[in-house]
Design a protein around this motif. Structure first.
Motif, PDB file in Angstrom:
ATOM      1  N   ARG A 167       0.856  -1.448  -0.137  1.00 23.30           N
ATOM      2  CA  ARG A 167      -0.332   0.083  -0.069  1.00 23.30           C
ATOM      3  C   ARG A 167       0.987   1.263  -0.235  1.00 23.30           C
ATOM      4  O   ARG A 167       2.011   1.244   0.412  1.00 23.30           O
ATOM      5  CB  ARG A 167      -1.401  -0.097   1.120  1.00 23.30           C
ATOM      6  CG  ARG A 167      -1.390  -1.224   1.191  1.00 23.30           C
ATOM      7  CD  ARG A 167      -2.477  -1.563   2.568  1.00 23.30           C
ATOM      8  NE  ARG A 167      -3.282   0.240   3.259  1.00 23.30           N
ATOM      9  CZ  ARG A 167      -3.698   0.495   4.050  1.00 23.30           C
ATOM     10  NH1 ARG A 167      -4.409  -0.459   4.980  1.00 23.30           N
ATOM     11  NH2 ARG A 167      -4.286   1.567   4.106  1.00 23.30           N
ATOM     12  N   ASP A 168       0.193   2.335  -0.121  1.00 24.00           N
ATOM     13  CA  ASP A 168       0.577   3.746   0.022  1.00 24.00           C
ATOM     14  C   ASP A 168       0.112   4.669   1.258  1.00 24.00           C
ATOM     15  O   ASP A 168      -0.670   4.830   0.967  1.00 24.00           O
ATOM     16  CB  ASP A 168       0.289   4.521  -1.582  1.00 24.00           C
ATOM     17  CG  ASP A 168       1.392   6.315  -1.465  1.00 24.00           C
ATOM     18  OD1 ASP A 168       2.135   5.595  -0.733  1.00 24.00           O
ATOM     19  OD2 ASP A 168       1.080   7.037  -2.369  1.00 24.00           O
ATOM     20  N   PHE A 169       1.144   4.364   2.384  1.00 24.55           N
ATOM     21  CA  PHE A 169       0.972   4.155   3.401  1.00 24.55           C
ATOM     22  C   PHE A 169       1.343   6.125   3.403  1.00 24.55           C
ATOM     23  O   PHE A 169       0.814   6.889   4.632  1.00 24.55           O
ATOM     24  CB  PHE A 169       1.563   3.665   4.501  1.00 24.55           C
ATOM     25  CG  PHE A 169       1.146   2.114   5.364  1.00 24.55           C
ATOM     26  CD1 PHE A 169       0.119   1.934   5.746  1.00 24.55           C
ATOM     27  CD2 PHE A 169       1.838   1.253   3.547  1.00 24.55           C
ATOM     28  CE1 PHE A 169      -0.054   1.084   5.161  1.00 24.55           C
ATOM     29  CE2 PHE A 169       1.249  -0.235   3.764  1.00 24.55           C
ATOM     30  CZ  PHE A 169       0.745  -0.653   4.807  1.00 24.55           C
ATOM     31  N   ASN A 170       2.212   6.578   3.453  1.00 25.44           N
ATOM     32  CA  ASN A 170       2.260   7.807   3.136  1.00 25.44           C
ATOM     33  C   ASN A 170       2.048   8.941   2.066  1.00 25.44           C
ATOM     34  O   ASN A 170       2.646   9.733   2.184  1.00 25.44           O
ATOM     35  CB  ASN A 170       4.249   8.067   3.118  1.00 25.44           C
ATOM     36  CG  ASN A 170       5.360   7.516   1.811  1.00 25.44           C
ATOM     37  OD1 ASN A 170       4.018   7.116   1.594  1.00 25.44           O
ATOM     38  ND2 ASN A 170       6.027   7.545   2.241  1.00 25.44           N
ATOM     39  N   HIS A 171       1.201   8.429   1.389  1.00 25.36           N
ATOM     40  CA  HIS A 171       0.451   9.064   0.283  1.00 25.36           C
ATOM     41  C   HIS A 171       1.468   9.814  -0.870  1.00 25.36           C
ATOM     42  O   HIS A 171       1.091  11.061  -1.427  1.00 25.36           O
ATOM     43  CB  HIS A 171      -1.006  10.481   0.480  1.00 25.36           C
ATOM     44  CG  HIS A 171      -1.700   9.144   1.753  1.00 25.36           C
ATOM     45  ND1 HIS A 171      -2.722   7.940   1.045  1.00 25.36           N
ATOM     46  CD2 HIS A 171      -0.923   9.514   3.213  1.00 25.36           C
ATOM     47  CE1 HIS A 171      -2.695   7.721   2.325  1.00 25.36           C
ATOM     48  NE2 HIS A 171      -2.543   8.610   4.127  1.00 25.36           N
ATOM     49  N   ASP A 172       2.618   9.161  -1.149  1.00 25.86           N
ATOM     50  CA  ASP A 172       3.822   9.463  -2.013  1.00 25.86           C
ATOM     51  C   ASP A 172       3.346   9.534  -3.415  1.00 25.86           C
ATOM     52  O   ASP A 172       4.191   9.098  -4.276  1.00 25.86           O
ATOM     53  CB  ASP A 172       5.261   9.627  -1.790  1.00 25.86           C
ATOM     54  CG  ASP A 172       5.767   8.475  -1.733  1.00 25.86           C
ATOM     55  OD1 ASP A 172       4.324   7.312  -1.688  1.00 25.86           O
ATOM     56  OD2 ASP A 172       6.923   8.193  -1.630  1.00 25.86           O
ATOM     57  N   GLY A 173       2.445   7.876  -3.945  1.00 26.78           N
ATOM     58  CA  GLY A 173       2.208   7.391  -5.323  1.00 26.78           C
ATOM     59  C   GLY A 173       3.257   6.395  -5.428  1.00 26.78           C
ATOM     60  O   GLY A 173       2.642   5.876  -6.024  1.00 26.78           O
ATOM     61  N   LYS A 174       4.258   6.008  -4.458  1.00 28.18           N
ATOM     62  CA  LYS A 174       4.670   4.595  -4.502  1.00 28.18           C
ATOM     63  C   LYS A 174       4.709   3.462  -3.338  1.00 28.18           C
ATOM     64  O   LYS A 174       3.738   3.650  -2.274  1.00 28.18           O
ATOM     65  CB  LYS A 174       5.828   5.012  -4.806  1.00 28.18           C
ATOM     66  CG  LYS A 174       6.566   6.289  -5.395  1.00 28.18           C
ATOM     67  CD  LYS A 174       7.915   6.422  -5.053  1.00 28.18           C
ATOM     68  CE  LYS A 174       8.216   7.871  -5.504  1.00 28.18           C
ATOM     69  NZ  LYS A 174       9.442   8.331  -5.577  1.00 28.18           N
ATOM     70  N   THR A 175       4.247   2.297  -3.682  1.00 28.40           N
ATOM     71  CA  THR A 175       4.001   1.476  -2.919  1.00 28.40           C
ATOM     72  C   THR A 175       5.207   1.680  -1.578  1.00 28.40           C
ATOM     73  O   THR A 175       5.964   1.568  -2.430  1.00 28.40           O
ATOM     74  CB  THR A 175       4.100  -0.053  -3.655  1.00 28.40           C
ATOM     75  OG1 THR A 175       3.082  -0.111  -4.960  1.00 28.40           O
ATOM     76  CG2 THR A 175       4.162  -0.683  -2.884  1.00 28.40           C
ATOM     77  N   ASP A 176       4.182   1.660  -0.412  1.00 26.82           N
ATOM     78  CA  ASP A 176       5.934   0.768   0.513  1.00 26.82           C
ATOM     79  C   ASP A 176       5.692   0.055   0.658  1.00 26.82           C
ATOM     80  O   ASP A 176       4.699  -0.705   0.440  1.00 26.82           O
ATOM     81  CB  ASP A 176       5.291   2.136   1.483  1.00 26.82           C
ATOM     82  CG  ASP A 176       4.757   3.722   1.222  1.00 26.82           C
ATOM     83  OD1 ASP A 176       5.775   4.247   0.672  1.00 26.82           O
ATOM     84  OD2 ASP A 176       3.645   3.900   1.487  1.00 26.82           O
TER      85      ASP A 176
END
Length: 186
Positions: A167-176
């Motif tokens: 998921r993109d937990f920090n909302h930077d558009g990348k999968t964390d």
């Protein structure tokens, strides 16, 4: 569950035609020896007045309650009851459900007697893990693919939720990347 099927076997008529047969029942907490006219006793009369095996349906029972019951037969001489007294208990309904991205088994409502338990297994979809187990909306367990609801004393709902690993937990558009440390996970 608030209904049951009870019955008995009238093996003879004692030399006089039967005028009634059926069952009597009462909550164990109210009457230990149910008989017609007794405290808290419910009488359910069968439509037939013959010898032989019979059953009758009873309804309006209290969920999660233990009862005593006896079959009876009446003729002009009197009423005879089965001995010893028999018992039965009604159950509470536990309803399972699974959130998106997984399944729960069993996935149908379960009948559980008072004080009993019921176990469930969760199967997450690929890329997901079990997040929480909730009982009546309150979190009871974090993680784990198995959950047992013990000492059931009321109807309940058991729900399992799932958490995606990618998921993109920090909302930077990348999968964390998520690393789970099972030793500290609670």
């Amino acid at each position: 569950v608030t209904s049951a099927v009870l019955g008995g076997n009238v093996s003879g008529n004692g030399g006089a035609p039967l005028t009634a047969r059926g069952v009597v029942y009462a909550k164990i907490s109210v009457n230990l020896n149910p008989q017609i006219g007794g405290t808290g006793v419910t009488v359910v009369t069968d439509s037939a007045t013959t010898t032989g095996v019979f059953t009758v349906g009873v309804s309006g029972l209290s969920p999660g309650t233990s009862y005593y019951f006896k079959a009876y037969a009446t003729n002009s001489v009197g009423t005879t009851y089965t001995s010893p007294v028999s018992t039965f208990a009604t159950a509470f309904v536990v309803t399972p459900s699974a959130g998106a991205h997984g399944a729960i088994s069993p996935n149908t409502a379960q009948n559980v007697v008072s004080g009993g338990s019921v176990s469930f297994t969760a199967t997450p979809a690929v890329g997901y893990v079990v997040n929480q187990w909730l009982v009546n909306g309150a979190a009871k367990q974090t993680g784990g693919t198995a959950y047992t609801l013990a000492n059931v004393t009321a109807k309940a709902t058991v729900q399992v939720t799932f958490l995606g690993l990618n998921r993109d937990f920090n909302h930077d558009g990348k999968t964390d990347l998520v690393l789970l440390n099972r030793a500290t996970r609670r």
